[in-house]
Design an enzyme around this catalytic site. Structure first.
Site, PDB file in Angstrom:
ATOM      1  N   SER A  82       0.847  -1.180   0.000  1.00 33.34           N
ATOM      2  CA  SER A  82       0.000   0.000   0.000  1.00 33.34           C
ATOM      3  C   SER A  82       0.885   1.233   0.000  1.00 33.34           C
ATOM      4  CB  SER A  82      -0.904  -0.031   1.234  1.00 33.34           C
ATOM      5  OG  SER A  82      -0.982   1.241   1.816  1.00 33.34           O
ATOM      6  N   LYS A  83       0.307   2.352  -0.512  1.00 32.41           N
ATOM      7  CA  LYS A  83       1.152   3.543  -0.537  1.00 32.41           C
ATOM      8  C   LYS A  83       1.439   4.048   0.866  1.00 32.41           C
ATOM      9  CE  LYS A  83      -2.759   5.868  -2.573  1.00 32.41           C
ATOM     10  NZ  LYS A  83      -3.175   6.618  -3.740  1.00 32.41           N
ATOM     11  N   ARG A  84       0.718   3.518   1.837  1.00 31.57           N
ATOM     12  CA  ARG A  84       0.987   3.918   3.222  1.00 31.57           C
ATOM     13  C   ARG A  84       2.073   3.067   3.875  1.00 31.57           C
ATOM     14  NH1 ARG A  84      -3.920   5.170   1.932  1.00 31.57           N
ATOM     15  NH2 ARG A  84      -4.478   2.973   1.910  1.00 31.57           N
ATOM     16  N   ASP A  85       2.427   1.922   3.273  1.00 27.31           N
ATOM     17  CA  ASP A  85       3.519   1.126   3.842  1.00 27.31           C
ATOM     18  C   ASP A  85       4.814   1.924   3.770  1.00 27.31           C
ATOM     19  OD1 ASP A  85       1.936  -1.073   4.369  1.00 27.31           O
ATOM     20  OD2 ASP A  85       2.236  -1.946   2.378  1.00 27.31           O
TER      21      ASP A  85
END
Ligand code: GLU
Ligand code: ZN
Length: 495
Positions: free
Chosen positions: A263-266
């Site tokens: 995910s782009k939040r990882d």
């Protein structure tokens, strides 16, 4: 159907929304579009999809440009470059979208939908309960003038909805082969908000059409929007606003830890992280190119020009790719080794200065750096590691790493260090070999192999159990400083 475009006609686009920090998935998409354009001598259009004022930011826009520049992925049309279809920021093209939406409505391809969210939700629940498809049911397709007047009298403002044709849509994905979508799975969809703001569903295909995009290469997460866009394209062709439906290729998902979609939040998604750690652009791009593509069965380290020579979208694999940080680092290390020595010494400089480096600027000794650099170049995985690798040269005292001290300084270490100091003091410091002979001899005297004998010397001199080759390190540090550090360690052991 139009015939396949000749190579020079190929036009692809990279069209991120400026929300948040650039992430590796985005970079992979940019890279594949760039490599495809360069391989076919086509055109890469860089377009900014900033129609969502609530989420877009100027800061993120700046980061996108800066990131592509840093990576070396150049674009042929777009911000700062211009081009025949300027402007390339969608926020500056709002009148175009309003006009297209109006024409779509006039031609019957779109209509006003007055349903409220509550009404939509209620009907969705009913459809689900009855086992029917739960997408929009087409209620406002056929409103009478009276019904419209009644809604208006209630103060409702409509959204604009695109009318999906009642037919199956089939296309050949460049990566995944033939795909078919039946109408019940692709309901009419919103293209303009009630406040008049156009949505991604409209502006993205409209700009692809107006900008003559021939190939849409993007992530698999956008696959469900493709049949809608194809239908919209058909309408645009009818209106004379598009020439042909582009070819589509959907790049595979990237899986992270635990086989979950990255995910782009990882944290490991953040491009800035790789920049800050000192990945080389070529190393990072080389690794990212392997997420869905391969250069050859027996070679996974290559330069960008080699990638361009070989890259074709038809060779991209539809299976999910796995993001492997260790492999990314290993490939980056290979690229560091491939650098010209001079380029390497210069590329490290930011990490040898404040704020990365903990020593005073005047403590940096360029000659010492140049002397030790070849040792580092063959061993670094990321450039930022250089700071800890050479800090013993520029700090007055070695770092105090208690874990290293505890590991290396055993019973008997003081005796060993005392002997090593004697032998080193008497040695010829003009070659690392002579220093090795000295420590070897000290070890022999205490019944220790070289590895065991050099550990306390290393910790005394560099502060750490691991680092660059010890004897080269000693030599670059110099006799007096090295001996003084051994004395200090002996004093600590005695105290
Ligand atoms: N702005 C869209 C996004 O960043 C582009 C999607 C596409 O390539 O069509 O998701
Ligand atoms: Zn409706």
């Amino acid at each position: 159907m139009a015939s396949a475009p000749t190579p020079a006609d190929i036009r692809v686009r990279f069209c991120p929304s400026p929300t948040g920090n650039p992430h590796v998935g985005l970079v992979r998409t940019a890279l594949f579009n760039w490599a495809f354009a360069r391989h076919h001598q086509g055109t890469l259009v860089f377009r900014i999809e900033d129609t969502d004022a609530a989420r877009d930011s100027e800061e993120s826009y700046g980061q996108l440009l800066d990131s592509l520049r840093w990576l070396g992925l150049d674009w042929d049309e777009g911000p700062e470059v211009g081009g025949p279809y300027a402007p390339y920021r969608q926020s500056l093209r709002m009148d175009i979208y309003a006009d297209v939406a109006r024409r779509l409505k006039e031609a019957g391809h779109a209509y006003d939908c007055y349903c409220t969210n509550e009404e939509l939700e209620e009907r969705r629940a009913e459809a689900r309960a009855a086992g029917r498809p739960s997408g929009y049911d087409g209620k406002c397709r056929t409103l009478t003038e009276e019904q419209v007047a009644a809604y208006r009298a209630e103060g409702r403002s409509p959204i604009v909805r695109f009318r999906m044709p009642d037919r199956t849509i089939t296309f050949t994905d460049l990566v995944r082969g033939e795909l078919t979508f039946t109408p019940e799975n692709v309901p009419d969809y919103g293209i303009v908000r009630a406040n008049g703001a156009p949505l991604y569903t409209l502006v993205n295909p409209v700009d692809d059409a107006l900008m003559g995009i021939t190939h849409v290469l993007r992530g698999e997460d956008l696959l469900s929007s493709t049949p809608r866009q194809i239908a919209l394209y058909d309408a645009l062709i009818e209106l004379g606003l598009a020439e042909r439906v582009p070819a589509f290729g959907h790049l595979p998902y990237v899986m992270g830890e635990g086989n979950k979609k990255l995910s782009k939040r990882d944290p490991e998604s953040s491009l800035n992280l790789y920049r800050e750690r000192g990945f080389l652009p070529e190393g990072l791009l080389n690794y990212l190119s392997l997420l869905g593509w391969s250069y050859s069965a027996d070679q996974d380290v290559f330069g960008l020009d080699e990638m361009v020579a070989k890259f074709d979208i038809a060779d991209v694999n539809a299976n999910p790719a796995r993001f492997d940080l260790k492999k990314a680092e290993a490939i980056n290390a290979d690229h560091i080794r491939r650098m010209e020595p001079k380029a390497f010494t210069e590329a490290c400089l930011p990490w040898l200065r404040a704020p990365h480096a903990p020593w005073a600027p005047e403590a940096f000794d360029e000659a010492a750096w140049h002397a030790i650099a070849p040792q580092a170049q063959t061993r670094l995985t990321v450039l930022s590691d250089i700071t800890a690798n050479v800090d013993f040269l520029f700090l007055d005292e070695p770092v105090h790493d208690e874990a290293s001290w505890a590991k290396a300084m055993k019973d008997g270490s003081a005796d060993l260090l005392r002997t090593a100091r004697e032998k080193l003091a008497a040695a010829d410091w003009s070659t690392p070999e002579a220093l090795k002979v000295a420590v070897l001899a000290a070890g022999e005297q205490h019944g220790l192999k070289l590895g065991k004998a050099q550990a306390p010397v290393r910790v005394a001199v560099t502060g750490r159990t691991v680092g660059l080759p010890l004897f080269e390190s000693l030599q670059v540090l110099g006799r007096d400083r090295a001996l003084a550090r051994i004395d200090a360690a002996l004093a600590r052991l005695a105290g």
